[in-house]
Design a protein around this motif. Structure first.
Motif, short mmCIF file in Angstrom:
data_model
loop_
_atom_site.label_atom_id
_atom_site.label_comp_id
_atom_site.label_asym_id
_atom_site.label_seq_id
_atom_site.Cartn_x
_atom_site.Cartn_y
_atom_site.Cartn_z
N THR A 4 0.79 -1.21 0.00
CA THR A 4 0.00 0.00 0.00
C THR A 4 0.83 1.27 0.00
O THR A 4 0.50 2.26 -0.63
N ALA A 5 1.91 1.27 0.80
CA ALA A 5 2.67 2.50 0.98
C ALA A 5 3.22 3.03 -0.33
O ALA A 5 3.57 2.29 -1.23
N GLU A 6 3.28 4.34 -0.43
CA GLU A 6 3.82 4.96 -1.63
C GLU A 6 5.32 4.72 -1.70
O GLU A 6 6.03 4.81 -0.71
N VAL A 7 5.83 4.40 -2.86
CA VAL A 7 7.25 4.18 -3.04
C VAL A 7 7.72 5.07 -4.19
O VAL A 7 8.38 4.62 -5.11
N ILE A 8 7.33 6.32 -4.09
CA ILE A 8 7.57 7.25 -5.18
C ILE A 8 9.07 7.51 -5.35
O ILE A 8 9.75 7.91 -4.41
N GLY A 9 9.58 7.25 -6.55
CA GLY A 9 10.97 7.57 -6.84
C GLY A 9 11.97 6.75 -6.07
O GLY A 9 13.12 7.14 -5.96
N GLN A 10 11.55 5.60 -5.53
CA GLN A 10 12.46 4.85 -4.68
C GLN A 10 12.93 3.54 -5.33
O GLN A 10 13.51 2.70 -4.69
N GLU A 11 12.62 3.35 -6.63
CA GLU A 11 13.25 2.33 -7.45
C GLU A 11 13.19 0.93 -6.83
O GLU A 11 14.19 0.40 -6.35
N VAL A 12 12.01 0.34 -6.83
CA VAL A 12 11.85 -1.03 -6.36
C VAL A 12 11.95 -1.96 -7.56
O VAL A 12 11.24 -1.79 -8.55
N ASP A 13 12.82 -2.97 -7.48
CA ASP A 13 13.02 -3.84 -8.64
C ASP A 13 12.13 -5.09 -8.57
O ASP A 13 11.31 -5.24 -7.65
N ALA A 14 12.30 -5.99 -9.51
CA ALA A 14 11.45 -7.17 -9.62
C ALA A 14 11.61 -8.12 -8.44
O ALA A 14 10.74 -8.96 -8.19
N TRP A 15 12.71 -8.06 -7.72
CA TRP A 15 12.92 -8.87 -6.53
C TRP A 15 12.31 -8.24 -5.28
O TRP A 15 12.37 -8.81 -4.21
N ASP A 26 13.99 12.78 5.32
CA ASP A 26 13.63 12.75 3.91
C ASP A 26 14.82 12.91 2.98
O ASP A 26 14.68 13.36 1.84
N GLU A 27 15.99 12.52 3.49
CA GLU A 27 17.18 12.54 2.65
C GLU A 27 17.30 11.19 1.93
O GLU A 27 17.19 10.13 2.56
N PRO A 28 17.52 11.19 0.62
CA PRO A 28 17.60 9.93 -0.12
C PRO A 28 18.95 9.23 0.08
O PRO A 28 19.99 9.87 0.22
N HIS A 29 18.90 7.90 0.09
CA HIS A 29 20.11 7.07 0.17
C HIS A 29 19.96 5.95 -0.86
O HIS A 29 18.87 5.46 -1.10
N ARG A 30 21.08 5.55 -1.44
CA ARG A 30 21.06 4.49 -2.44
C ARG A 30 21.78 3.25 -1.90
O ARG A 30 22.89 3.34 -1.36
N ALA A 31 21.13 2.10 -2.04
CA ALA A 31 21.74 0.85 -1.62
C ALA A 31 22.95 0.54 -2.49
O ALA A 31 22.94 0.80 -3.71
N ALA A 32 23.98 -0.02 -1.88
CA ALA A 32 25.19 -0.38 -2.63
C ALA A 32 24.87 -1.46 -3.66
O ALA A 32 24.09 -2.37 -3.39
N ALA A 33 25.49 -1.35 -4.83
CA ALA A 33 25.23 -2.32 -5.90
C ALA A 33 25.57 -3.74 -5.45
O ALA A 33 24.85 -4.70 -5.78
N ALA A 34 26.64 -3.89 -4.65
CA ALA A 34 27.02 -5.22 -4.17
C ALA A 34 25.95 -5.80 -3.25
O ALA A 34 25.67 -7.01 -3.28
N THR A 35 25.34 -4.93 -2.44
CA THR A 35 24.27 -5.38 -1.55
C THR A 35 23.06 -5.83 -2.36
O THR A 35 22.46 -6.89 -2.09
#
Length: 639
Positions: A4-15, A26-35
């Motif tokens: 239900t929650a909005e995931v606007i602009g937070q890039e959720v992938d198929a997994w 409200d500061e954005p952070h990006r998960a490490a590619a290796a993670t």
């Protein structure tokens, strides 16, 4: 998998991995590619036909995603549906068959949780610490019965207790109620042994029991050694495996109880972590397990019998009062549920929380998470059983870290909490399942929504009548402005008691027990003191006056439920748990006042009078926006 929650602009992938997330500022952070890559490997790919086999969770009046189907309901009745759930269709867990031959679960939810028809107040209780003169070194279900009776007498409407779930039955016992071996069965350490059929007073050394009750901390291992010997003697004396009532109850519990009782017996033989057992015993359905169960029939029967005794004593203890039980976010990775559901749980990862203002290193709670698609493949049964069995016989549920129904912070093995990422869950389905179980049990549900709560979550909880959790120490708004659809309280087990905050002893405790910077501890204390002093509390006030001031504020809240901490009521300065502590007796602090003497305490009496004054000015019925269904405060019986 996104809920239900909005995931606007937070890039959720198929997994379901969320690549970008927002912190409390409200500061954005990006998960490490290796993670991200590692989590993809752990999660794996669902079978191609999962969408055609996964349960359909829906509500009356909604359209179905399939055409004409046959539905076999729980009661055995059959119906034909054509694209829509009728408005009068039975709620529950049914089977849906398509013309193609596909068979899947159909879950029809009311969409809203049950709520009591009037506001009430109650006590928050760490049961292990609530001792009486009759206890054996730890608060037990007899003490819960005493607390229930006293609460009813004083006009309270509920008790909120720590998780009562079972841990491994061998020393050292896990002290944290939030890292149990199972979320389906309860801890026999809480049994009042003299109330167990077959017990004799000469089974124990009375002086040893007395000494346990006088210790300055809860020593679970010593208590369990004494209780276990007495319980085994009672079991053998009663020849319990031939007791008709027990046999009937055991049969009704099904395979889940047999697996748990078998795990307990195995844990006594091979240790509490199933990963370290002989390879042939690591699968619950193996031939080796069947052979073990036959060879150790009495031991398995004993552990099943203990669960029967806990079930009987819990129902007697709760009576007709609502007892809100706590559902932990997860279980021990070596425990019974992880053994039984190892194909649904993720391996090589634990859950926790990302870094925030309170903890720059984040948190690792040590529990393995359920893999979202595997949970769907299992028809949500692990989640359903955990919710249902936690509610059973008590009438209420508090969901610890309710955000975990939307997303969880996964931390790969051998990494610290900063190297994690969020994984999304099918929150719409999970929330509607909670609503269905609440409806069946007539159980009020509270969602612990503290910390960083993403957009859409408050609305999703409110839509389903899941009460929010409002804590004075965290709220900038005056309690008078809090919502009606909430449980309001001053503090929690992880936060300072009022007396500890006021005297400064809690800050000293934090500094001694953690590696927190002194400035952070003192800044945090000043912020909480500013909330405590809203009504002009002066610096020369006593701890008792500070407690009264805090609860006078709380009494202004229009919230459906108000929870009073027993630690605050008896002026205890130590909080039950200091998160991130290195060496401290967490979860082992007894109350300084016996539960059978609480009614004689003037400090306790002041808080009871405050609640009586509030009740005398409260409306008779719950606000319209807080009630999903009319009903009494508690309805006895199983879901």
């Amino acid at each position: 998998m996104v809920g239900t929650a909005e995931v606007i602009g937070q890039e959720v992938d198929a997994w379901g991995v969320q690549h970008v997330w927002l912190d409390a500022d409200d500061e954005p952070h990006r998960a490490a590619a290796a993670t991200v890559d590692r989590l993809h490997e752990i999660i794996g790919s669902p079978p191609e036909d999962l969408e055609q086999r996964a349960p359909i969770v829906t509500r009356r009046g909604r359209s179905l995603s399939v055409g004409r189907v046959r539905v076999t309901c729980e009661d055995g009745t059959e119906h034909e549906l054509d694209g829509r759930i009728p408005d009068d269709f039975p709620l529950g867990y049914h089977r849906l068959q398509e013309d193609s031959g596909a068979d899947r679960r159909l879950i029809v939810s009311p969409g809203r949780c049950w709520l009591p028809d009037r506001p009430s107040w109650g006590w928050a209780v760490q049961l292990y610490g609530a001792l009486s003169g009759a206890s054996w070194g730890i608060g037990d279900l007899g003490d819960l019965r005493t607390l229930r009776s006293w609460t009813e007498q004083e006009g309270g409407g509920f008790l909120l207790v720590n998780p009562l779930h079972a841990v491994a039955p061998s020393a050292p016992l896990e002290p944290s109620p939030y890292l149990p071996a199972t979320r389906r069965f309860r801890n026999p350490l809480y049994l009042r042994v003299p109330d167990v059929p077959g017990h004799r007073a000469d089974d124990v050394d009375a002086q040893q029991v007395h000494d346990l009750n006088e210790r300055s901390r809860i020593e679970r291992d010593a208590v369990w050694e004494v209780k276990l010997a007495a319980l085994r003697a009672a079991f053998e004396r009663r020849t319990a495996c031939h007791d008709d009532d027990f046999i009937s109850w055991r049969a009704a519990q099904g395979q889940a109880l047999e697996e748990f009782a078998t795990w307990c017996a195995l844990a006594e033989h091979h240790g509490p972590d199933w990963h370290r057992w002989p390879a042939e015993l690591r699968r619950p359905g193996s031939a080796a397990i069947d052979a073990f169960r036959r060879e150790h029939e009495q031991e398995v029967g004993f552990h099943a019998w203990l669960q029967w005794q806990v079930d009987v004593q819990l129902r007697e203890a709760t009576g007709d009062l609502t007892v809100i039980q706590d559902l932990p976010i997860g279980v021990s990775g070596g425990g019974a549920d992880a053994w039984a559901w190892q194909d649904v749980l993720a391996q090589g990862v634990t859950v926790g929380a990302p870094p925030d203002a309170l903890n720059s290193l984040g948190q690792d709670w040590g529990s393995p998470p359920l893999v979202p698609w595997r949970l769907q493949e299992a028809e949500y049964e692990p989640f359903i059983e955990s919710v249902r069995r936690t509610i059973a016989g008590a009438g209420g549920l508090r969901i610890d870290h309710v955000m975990g129904l939307f997303r969880l912070w996964w931390i790969p093995e051998d990494e610290d909490a900063t190297a994690g990422a969020y994984v999304r869950y099918p929150s719409d389905d999970l929330l509607d399942i909670v609503a269905l179980e609440s409806h069946r049990a007539h159980a009020v549900v509270v969602g612990e929504d503290l910390g960083t709560v993403e957009p859409g979550v408050p609305q999703a909880l409110a839509e389903r009548s899941i009460l929010s959790y409002k804590v004075l120490w965290f709220e900038d708004d005056d309690p008078a402005e809090w919502p009606a659809a909430a449980l309001g309280t001053v503090t929690t087990h992880d936060l300072p008691t009022v007396a500890g905050l006021w005297t400064g002893s809690d800050a000293i405790d934090q500094l001694a027990a953690t590696d927190m910077a002194p400035d952070d501890v003192h800044d945090g204390r000043r912020e909480l003191l500013s909330r405590l002093r809203r009504d002009g509390l002066t610096s020369d006030a006593s701890p008792a006056a500070a407690v009264e001031a805090a609860y006078r504020q709380l009494a202004r809240a229009p919230s459906m439920l108000l929870s009073l901490s027993l630690e605050d009521a008896v002026l205890e300065e130590r909080r039950p748990n200091v998160p991130g502590s290195l060496e401290r007796d967490n979860w082992s602090i007894p109350l300084p006042v016996r539960v059978d003497a609480l009614g004689e305490s003037p400090e306790v009496g002041r808080l009871v009078r405050l609640m009586a004054e509030r009740r005398s000015h409260a409306p008779d019925d719950a606000p319209d926006d807080a009630s999903a269904e009319p009903g009494s405060v508690r309805t006895s019986g199983t879901p």
